[in-house]
Design an enzyme around this catalytic site. Structure first.
Site, PDB file in Angstrom:
ATOM      1  N   TRP A   1       0.863  -1.197   0.000  1.00 40.57           N
ATOM      2  CA  TRP A   1       0.000   0.000   0.000  1.00 40.57           C
ATOM      3  C   TRP A   1       0.889   1.233   0.000  1.00 40.57           C
ATOM      4  CZ3 TRP A   1      -4.966  -0.079  -1.027  1.00 40.57           C
ATOM      5  CH2 TRP A   1      -5.709   1.093  -0.838  1.00 40.57           C
TER       6      TRP A   1
ATOM      7  N   ASP B   1      -9.912  10.978   5.210  1.00 33.25           N
ATOM      8  CA  ASP B   1     -11.073  11.653   5.782  1.00 33.25           C
ATOM      9  C   ASP B   1     -11.776  10.870   6.881  1.00 33.25           C
ATOM     10  OD1 ASP B   1     -10.730  13.778   4.016  1.00 33.25           O
ATOM     11  OD2 ASP B   1     -11.985  12.834   2.472  1.00 33.25           O
TER      12      ASP B   1
ATOM     13  N   TYR C   1      10.903  -0.284  13.474  1.00 33.09           N
ATOM     14  CA  TYR C   1       9.708   0.443  13.069  1.00 33.09           C
ATOM     15  C   TYR C   1      10.046   1.390  11.915  1.00 33.09           C
ATOM     16  CZ  TYR C   1       5.456   3.250  13.881  1.00 33.09           C
ATOM     17  OH  TYR C   1       4.269   3.898  13.769  1.00 33.09           O
TER      18      TYR C   1
ATOM     19  N   HIS D   1      -9.941   5.619   9.872  1.00 35.88           N
ATOM     20  CA  HIS D   1      -9.170   4.444   9.452  1.00 35.88           C
ATOM     21  C   HIS D   1      -7.670   4.650   9.695  1.00 35.88           C
ATOM     22  CE1 HIS D   1      -8.341   0.826   7.132  1.00 35.88           C
ATOM     23  NE2 HIS D   1      -7.456   1.499   6.424  1.00 35.88           N
TER      24      HIS D   1
ATOM     25  N   GLU E   1      -0.790  -5.499   7.944  1.00 28.94           N
ATOM     26  CA  GLU E   1      -0.245  -6.843   7.759  1.00 28.94           C
ATOM     27  C   GLU E   1       1.250  -6.931   8.046  1.00 28.94           C
ATOM     28  OE1 GLU E   1      -4.057  -6.366   6.146  1.00 28.94           O
ATOM     29  OE2 GLU E   1      -2.281  -5.313   5.384  1.00 28.94           O
TER      30      GLU E   1
END
Length: 164
Positions: A31, A94, A122, A97, A67
């Site tokens: 993503w 917006d 991280y 999430h 994930e």
């Protein structure tokens, strides 16, 4: 220190421990791939520059940042790596999430570090805009992947030192 005050790609190579024999895993979220691909390449290039050969770098992809926790856990359990670098990018939208993904991923990676035997670094960007993400993925603020790679080397050396 705020990223705006420190370039993510700056490190003193002389202060980084030897990578002799160290093996690294990089788990990368697909993503926001434009950003995460650049971060992963930064991590891989930095590890190479520090003497890690390609056969000691395991790179795997997962669909999204959430994930990363499963991917990092599986990589750590595999016994194939001495540290895992988790790379992802979440950009605020917006809806809430963003908050859920950032919080869940952060808590999951922190949990792996607290209970695991393999350091999990991280490398998750949590940005308000694509511009902020690009600034941290090889842009004007450097590359968070570089910083994550150096952190991974230092954490493996820390683990080795503490076990002596």
């Amino acid at each position: 220190m705020a990223t705006a005050l420190h370039n993510l790609s700056d490190y003193d190579a002389g202060a980084v421990p030897s990578t002799d024999g160290m093996r690294f895993g990089i788990v990368v979220s697909d993503w926001n791939g434009e950003v995460t691909g650049t971060l992963a390449e930064g991590a891989r290039t930095t590890l190479s520059r520090l003497g890690v050969t390609d056969d000691r770098i395991l790179l795997k992809r997962v669909p999204g940042s959430f994930e990363l926790v499963f991917g990092a856990a599986q990589m750590a359990k595999s016994g194939l790596v001495d540290a895992v670098i988790a790379i992802g990018c979440v950009i605020r939208g917006d809806t809430p999430h963003f908050d859920y993904i950032c919080q869940g991923t952060t808590q999951g990676l922190a949990h792996l570090n607290a209970v695991g035997d393999v350091p999990v670094v991280y490398g998750l960007l949590t940005c308000n805009s694509l511009e902020q993400a690009l600034d941290r993925a090889g842009g004007r603020l450097g590359n968070k992947g570089d910083e994550a790679a150096v952190t991974a080397v230092r954490m493996v050396a820390f683990r080795q030192d503490i076990r002596r």
